[in-house]
Motif scaffolding. Structure first.
Motif, PDB file in Angstrom:
ATOM      1  N   SER A 154       0.817  -1.215   0.000  1.00 22.74           N
ATOM      2  CA  SER A 154       0.000   0.000   0.000  1.00 22.74           C
ATOM      3  C   SER A 154       0.851   1.266   0.000  1.00 22.74           C
ATOM      4  O   SER A 154       0.311   2.367   0.139  1.00 22.74           O
ATOM      5  N   GLY A 155       2.147   1.112  -0.103  1.00 24.87           N
ATOM      6  CA  GLY A 155       3.021   2.279  -0.010  1.00 24.87           C
ATOM      7  C   GLY A 155       3.119   2.794   1.412  1.00 24.87           C
ATOM      8  O   GLY A 155       3.299   3.973   1.632  1.00 24.87           O
ATOM      9  N   TRP A 156       2.961   1.895   2.369  1.00 31.09           N
ATOM     10  CA  TRP A 156       3.043   2.179   3.805  1.00 31.09           C
ATOM     11  C   TRP A 156       1.902   3.068   4.280  1.00 31.09           C
ATOM     12  O   TRP A 156       2.023   3.787   5.263  1.00 31.09           O
ATOM     13  N   LEU A 157       0.761   2.997   3.597  1.00 29.58           N
ATOM     14  CA  LEU A 157      -0.376   3.849   3.954  1.00 29.58           C
ATOM     15  C   LEU A 157      -1.453   3.126   4.766  1.00 29.58           C
ATOM     16  O   LEU A 157      -2.314   3.767   5.347  1.00 29.58           O
ATOM     17  N   LEU A 158      -1.444   1.804   4.796  1.00 33.71           N
ATOM     18  CA  LEU A 158      -2.508   1.057   5.478  1.00 33.71           C
ATOM     19  C   LEU A 158      -2.457   1.176   6.995  1.00 33.71           C
ATOM     20  O   LEU A 158      -3.491   1.179   7.652  1.00 33.71           O
ATOM     21  N   TYR A 159      -1.265   1.214   7.543  1.00 35.77           N
ATOM     22  CA  TYR A 159      -1.108   1.204   8.998  1.00 35.77           C
ATOM     23  C   TYR A 159      -0.228   2.373   9.422  1.00 35.77           C
ATOM     24  O   TYR A 159       0.704   2.741   8.724  1.00 35.77           O
ATOM     25  N   SER A 160      -0.520   2.896  10.591  1.00 32.62           N
ATOM     26  CA  SER A 160       0.318   3.972  11.117  1.00 32.62           C
ATOM     27  C   SER A 160       1.645   3.379  11.599  1.00 32.62           C
ATOM     28  O   SER A 160       1.749   2.171  11.860  1.00 32.62           O
ATOM     29  N   LEU A 161       2.621   4.222  11.751  1.00 31.94           N
ATOM     30  CA  LEU A 161       3.921   3.790  12.259  1.00 31.94           C
ATOM     31  C   LEU A 161       3.781   3.221  13.669  1.00 31.94           C
ATOM     32  O   LEU A 161       4.428   2.228  14.019  1.00 31.94           O
ATOM     33  N   VAL A 162       2.918   3.805  14.456  1.00 30.62           N
ATOM     34  CA  VAL A 162       2.694   3.325  15.824  1.00 30.62           C
ATOM     35  C   VAL A 162       2.180   1.896  15.810  1.00 30.62           C
ATOM     36  O   VAL A 162       2.647   1.044  16.568  1.00 30.62           O
ATOM     37  N   VAL A 163       1.219   1.596  14.936  1.00 28.64           N
ATOM     38  CA  VAL A 163       0.658   0.244  14.844  1.00 28.64           C
ATOM     39  C   VAL A 163       1.727  -0.736  14.375  1.00 28.64           C
ATOM     40  O   VAL A 163       1.864  -1.838  14.930  1.00 28.64           O
ATOM     41  N   LEU A 164       2.504  -0.355  13.379  1.00 32.24           N
ATOM     42  CA  LEU A 164       3.550  -1.254  12.870  1.00 32.24           C
ATOM     43  C   LEU A 164       4.613  -1.535  13.931  1.00 32.24           C
ATOM     44  O   LEU A 164       5.031  -2.681  14.107  1.00 32.24           O
ATOM     45  N   VAL A 165       5.029  -0.514  14.652  1.00 28.56           N
ATOM     46  CA  VAL A 165       6.047  -0.708  15.692  1.00 28.56           C
ATOM     47  C   VAL A 165       5.474  -1.514  16.860  1.00 28.56           C
ATOM     48  O   VAL A 165       6.109  -2.443  17.360  1.00 28.56           O
ATOM     49  N   ALA A 166       4.261  -1.190  17.271  1.00 26.57           N
ATOM     50  CA  ALA A 166       3.650  -1.890  18.421  1.00 26.57           C
ATOM     51  C   ALA A 166       3.435  -3.374  18.125  1.00 26.57           C
ATOM     52  O   ALA A 166       3.746  -4.231  18.956  1.00 26.57           O
ATOM     53  N   LEU A 215      -3.506 -10.824  12.765  1.00 28.91           N
ATOM     54  CA  LEU A 215      -4.382 -11.334  11.707  1.00 28.91           C
ATOM     55  C   LEU A 215      -5.598 -10.423  11.531  1.00 28.91           C
ATOM     56  O   LEU A 215      -6.070 -10.222  10.412  1.00 28.91           O
ATOM     57  N   GLY A 216      -6.093  -9.846  12.616  1.00 28.91           N
ATOM     58  CA  GLY A 216      -7.177  -8.872  12.512  1.00 28.91           C
ATOM     59  C   GLY A 216      -6.759  -7.651  11.707  1.00 28.91           C
ATOM     60  O   GLY A 216      -7.517  -7.164  10.859  1.00 28.91           O
ATOM     61  N   TYR A 217      -5.549  -7.173  11.960  1.00 27.81           N
ATOM     62  CA  TYR A 217      -5.029  -6.051  11.166  1.00 27.81           C
ATOM     63  C   TYR A 217      -4.837  -6.453   9.706  1.00 27.81           C
ATOM     64  O   TYR A 217      -5.063  -5.646   8.807  1.00 27.81           O
ATOM     65  N   ILE A 218      -4.431  -7.677   9.474  1.00 23.89           N
ATOM     66  CA  ILE A 218      -4.283  -8.155   8.091  1.00 23.89           C
ATOM     67  C   ILE A 218      -5.646  -8.155   7.403  1.00 23.89           C
ATOM     68  O   ILE A 218      -5.781  -7.694   6.261  1.00 23.89           O
ATOM     69  N   GLY A 219      -6.661  -8.680   8.087  1.00 24.89           N
ATOM     70  CA  GLY A 219      -8.002  -8.707   7.503  1.00 24.89           C
ATOM     71  C   GLY A 219      -8.502  -7.317   7.156  1.00 24.89           C
ATOM     72  O   GLY A 219      -9.039  -7.080   6.070  1.00 24.89           O
ATOM     73  N   ARG A 220      -8.294  -6.383   8.078  1.00 26.41           N
ATOM     74  CA  ARG A 220      -8.687  -4.993   7.832  1.00 26.41           C
ATOM     75  C   ARG A 220      -7.899  -4.420   6.653  1.00 26.41           C
ATOM     76  O   ARG A 220      -8.447  -3.745   5.791  1.00 26.41           O
ATOM     77  N   GLY A 221      -6.597  -4.720   6.617  1.00 27.49           N
ATOM     78  CA  GLY A 221      -5.756  -4.221   5.536  1.00 27.49           C
ATOM     79  C   GLY A 221      -6.149  -4.782   4.185  1.00 27.49           C
ATOM     80  O   GLY A 221      -6.164  -4.056   3.183  1.00 27.49           O
TER      81      GLY A 221
END
Length: 170
Positions: free
Chosen positions: A46-58, A155-161
């Motif tokens: 997605s060009g790093w647009l799907l998730y915030s940096l906070v979500v990816l780091v957490a 997996l929930g974040y993957i489904g949303r993504g």
């Protein structure tokens, strides 16, 4: 990105997420890191647009912590209850054998029997081998539940993504 490529990336991410859940039960497969890899694949697509940096780091930190706890909790719980090396290694070997030959409950039964036999055979000064084996089993179960929780959230974040990627609304 073309729709066919988005579908391919989405399928790969979901498969990695599911493999991560399976990896929480199968001792050799690194569950949470596999799930996280699926999430990273979607983020990259997605060009790093799907998730915030906070979500990816957490979620990345949670995956690392879950793997570390998986290594530390069973022996720590066992040692606290008086288990020796035999009980801890017996638990690990029992988990592996149980998972291969008696899925899905072999993980639990194998960890317990391995810890008990390890204590009885190699730590004969321990007067409470059953107590130590139960502690190792408890540590194993808690670590497995933590890994399942982390992989499930990822997996929930993957489904949303996947939903957002295929809708083009991220």
């Amino acid at each position: 990105m073309h729709m066919a490529l988005e579908i391919l990336v989405s399928v790969a991410a979901v498969l990695l997420g599911l493999a991560g859940l399976i990896g929480c039960i199968v001792p050799i497969v690194p569950g949470p890191p596999l799930s996280y890899l699926g999430m990273l694949l979607l983020a990259l697509a997605s060009g790093w647009l799907l998730y915030s940096l906070v979500v990816l780091v957490a979620t990345g930190l949670a995956a690392v912590v879950a793997v570390v706890l998986d290594s530390l909790l069973p022996p720590a719980a066992g040692r606290r209850a008086g288990a020796g090396r035999g009980g801890v290694w017996g638990s690990i070997i029992g988990m592996l054998i149980g998972t291969v030959f008696f899925p899905p409950f072999g993980l639990v039964i194998g960890a317990f029997l391995g810890a008990y036999l390890g204590e009885v055979l190699y730590n004969r000064q321990n007067t409470r081998p059953l107590h130590a084996a139960l502690a190792v089993l408890r540590g194993t179960m808690i670590a497995t539940l933590i890994k399942l929780a982390v992989s499930g959230v990822i997996l929930g974040y993957i489904g949303r993504g996947v939903f957002l990627l295929l809708q083009g609304s991220f």
